[in-house]
Design a protein around this motif. Sequence first.
Motif, mmCIF file in Angstrom:
data_model
loop_
_atom_site.group_PDB
_atom_site.id
_atom_site.type_symbol
_atom_site.label_atom_id
_atom_site.label_comp_id
_atom_site.label_asym_id
_atom_site.label_seq_id
_atom_site.Cartn_x
_atom_site.Cartn_y
_atom_site.Cartn_z
ATOM 1 N N LYS A 89 -10.003 5.785 12.349
ATOM 2 C CA LYS A 89 -9.624 4.880 13.426
ATOM 3 C C LYS A 89 -8.190 4.391 13.235
ATOM 4 N N VAL A 90 -7.522 4.106 14.343
ATOM 5 C CA VAL A 90 -6.148 3.620 14.303
ATOM 6 C C VAL A 90 -6.067 2.325 13.488
ATOM 7 N N GLY A 91 -5.147 2.299 12.516
ATOM 8 C CA GLY A 91 -4.907 1.099 11.725
ATOM 9 C C GLY A 91 -5.991 0.732 10.732
ATOM 10 N N SER A 92 -6.902 1.653 10.415
ATOM 11 C CA SER A 92 -8.050 1.313 9.569
ATOM 12 C C SER A 92 -7.855 1.671 8.097
ATOM 13 N N VAL A 93 -6.910 2.582 7.781
ATOM 14 C CA VAL A 93 -6.785 3.142 6.431
ATOM 15 C C VAL A 93 -5.806 2.312 5.599
ATOM 16 N N VAL A 94 -6.162 2.120 4.330
ATOM 17 C CA VAL A 94 -5.277 1.469 3.364
ATOM 18 C C VAL A 94 -4.688 2.533 2.447
ATOM 19 N N VAL B 148 -3.038 4.588 9.406
ATOM 20 C CA VAL B 148 -2.731 3.710 8.269
ATOM 21 C C VAL B 148 -2.313 2.335 8.782
ATOM 22 N N GLY B 149 -3.038 1.309 8.313
ATOM 23 C CA GLY B 149 -2.762 -0.042 8.766
ATOM 24 C C GLY B 149 -2.367 -1.003 7.671
ATOM 25 N N GLY B 150 -2.523 -0.598 6.403
ATOM 26 C CA GLY B 150 -2.188 -1.483 5.283
ATOM 27 C C GLY B 150 -1.716 -0.686 4.086
ATOM 28 N N PHE B 151 -0.940 -1.332 3.221
ATOM 29 C CA PHE B 151 -0.319 -0.653 2.090
ATOM 30 C C PHE B 151 -0.375 -1.562 0.869
ATOM 31 N N VAL B 152 -1.122 -1.145 -0.158
ATOM 32 C CA VAL B 152 -1.113 -1.839 -1.445
ATOM 33 C C VAL B 152 0.049 -1.257 -2.250
ATOM 34 N N THR B 153 1.071 -2.097 -2.533
ATOM 35 C CA THR B 153 2.317 -1.592 -3.085
ATOM 36 C C THR B 153 2.794 -2.404 -4.275
ATOM 37 N N HIS B 154 3.583 -1.747 -5.132
ATOM 38 C CA HIS B 154 4.208 -2.409 -6.281
ATOM 39 C C HIS B 154 5.483 -3.145 -5.877
ATOM 40 N N CYS B 155 5.868 -3.060 -4.613
ATOM 41 C CA CYS B 155 7.063 -3.739 -4.076
ATOM 42 C C CYS B 155 8.368 -3.123 -4.557
ATOM 43 N N GLY B 156 8.342 -1.848 -4.962
ATOM 44 C CA GLY B 156 9.593 -1.131 -5.141
ATOM 45 C C GLY B 156 10.318 -1.095 -3.797
ATOM 46 N N TRP B 157 11.643 -1.111 -3.809
ATOM 47 C CA TRP B 157 12.357 -1.282 -2.541
ATOM 48 C C TRP B 157 12.205 -0.084 -1.619
ATOM 49 N N ASN B 158 12.174 1.147 -2.145
ATOM 50 C CA ASN B 158 11.950 2.312 -1.287
ATOM 51 C C ASN B 158 10.617 2.211 -0.560
ATOM 52 N N SER B 159 9.564 1.885 -1.317
ATOM 53 C CA SER B 159 8.234 1.771 -0.717
ATOM 54 C C SER B 159 8.197 0.649 0.316
ATOM 55 N N THR B 160 8.853 -0.467 0.003
ATOM 56 C CA THR B 160 8.889 -1.595 0.932
ATOM 57 C C THR B 160 9.554 -1.186 2.239
ATOM 58 N N LEU B 161 10.704 -0.519 2.137
ATOM 59 C CA LEU B 161 11.404 -0.086 3.347
ATOM 60 C C LEU B 161 10.593 0.937 4.140
ATOM 61 N N VAL C 246 9.618 0.469 7.992
ATOM 62 C CA VAL C 246 9.960 1.489 8.988
ATOM 63 C C VAL C 246 8.718 1.941 9.762
ATOM 64 N N ALA C 247 7.561 1.956 9.087
ATOM 65 C CA ALA C 247 6.311 2.377 9.728
ATOM 66 C C ALA C 247 5.583 1.223 10.410
ATOM 67 N N GLY C 248 6.062 -0.019 10.224
ATOM 68 C CA GLY C 248 5.403 -1.171 10.832
ATOM 69 C C GLY C 248 4.066 -1.496 10.196
ATOM 70 N N VAL C 249 3.940 -1.222 8.879
ATOM 71 C CA VAL C 249 2.676 -1.407 8.167
ATOM 72 C C VAL C 249 2.759 -2.662 7.288
#
Length: 504
Positions: free
Chosen positions: A294-299, A376-389, A393-396
């Motif tokens: 589903k749209v926006g359902s995947v992490v 994809v609706g959410g992103f669990v990230t380490h907050c590296g700047w590339n990943s953040t950008l 850019v994807a609006g996630v």
Amino acid sequence: MSSEADDFGSKTKSLHFLLVPLMAQGHMIPMVDLARLLAARGAHVTFATTPFNLARIQTVVDGAAASALPIRFVELHFPTMDVGLPDGCENADLIPSADLLLPFMNALSLLRRPLEAHLQNLDLNQWPKPTCLISDNFQHWTADVARNLDIPRLIFHGPSCFFLLCDLLINRHRLELEAAMEATSSGSFMLPGLPHPIMINKHEVTSVMRSDPDWSKYMESVRVAEESADGVLVNSFVELEPLYFERYQEVTGKLVWPVGPLSLYKEEFDAKAARGQVSSIDNKLLFQWLDKQKVGSVVLVSFGSVVRNTSAQLMELGYGLEASGQPFVWVVKEVGERQVLGVEEWMIKFEKRVEGRGIVIRGWAPQTLILEHVAVGGFVTHCGWNSTLEAIVAGVVMATWPHFYDQFINEQLIVDVLKIGVAFGVEEPKLFGIGDKNEVAVKVTRGEVQKVLERLMGGGDEGNERRKRAKELMEKARMAMEEGGSSWKGLQDAINYVLESRQK
């Protein structure tokens, strides 16, 4: 095209930018994008790095050749074994233990001799003399190379402008902050000099890079070289952090040009899929699975190229993902190429339990493409700047789990300033991305994982506002990189600066 534009184009073609990145994926990837953007504007570009790192970006090398972009990729010998590093340890994500990080960084200056040898052998009939050197700020030795060539040197910064300003102010007010630390037990302090109040934590003042004498010596070399630079390129855009660009330029007294998000460099699907390194999964199967969600359902869960968690933490994260009931893609470098003992057997059983609802990628993932997928609706990230950008850019929206260096300050930008993220609440950094013997096995429990994901992916006014802000920033990011946008103009201004410097 006007005669003025024709004249500018012919002048740009006479320029030769020499790029020297830091050998770490978070620094290499945007520098590769920068090289292609400069070449697309008509300039000659030399991208100098080591054989192992060139092999990782072979798709880019082949693509540049096929499109006739004026880029040369040059191999520089890096004598790893001569300085006590493992054979082939040519990238930060290959460093096996935290105590080898400083030897790796100190060894970077050994690239100077092979680079100068290459420059002495240039055929000036085929390739013009370098007119500007752009180096990662950690490659401080390039200041001497630029000085010998009598050309401008620009610093390329991978982190956010917010981090750059905070880091500079922490160093400038260090004695004041250390006194504040002694006077209170709260662990948080107001950082002076920012456009609005921001609290920083104790570990950001007393990090190993500031307190260890050997690290301090290295960082002082970086600081001195940065002060001698002619200007600064930042992989960000003005609309994302306007107050910090303005203040950073005031504090440094330097020309500062926004040139990002560089991840928006236009390229085909296959090239994007191999951005940084070849994918460790069959992309066709991965995207077929995403198409069914589903749209926006995947992490998406991914902690970058360097971070390595303990086996206990990995399992706890897995149990939290399983309990959340949320479909997910989990990138696990600790299984496979970055093996952590005791994980493989557990992971096999885990994959069977979540079959159909979750996908585990062992190794490198096409992160940019995954984030751009509508599922994809959410992103669990380490907050590296590339990943953040890439998420912006994807609006996630993001769930922030920083590990070291700039990641904790980036988290503040994501959660407190931009308000497009939810924090896990991790406070203690690692010494480096890789683990060490004293590391706490579990910093985030399965219950906390489940709770944060429910908040991140849930609805309500809070969740809807967070997603709305993320979509607005996505549009601003894309506009910044379009012709006439703030970052498009930033790169053009940097090129003009080099043209004017040559004329002078």
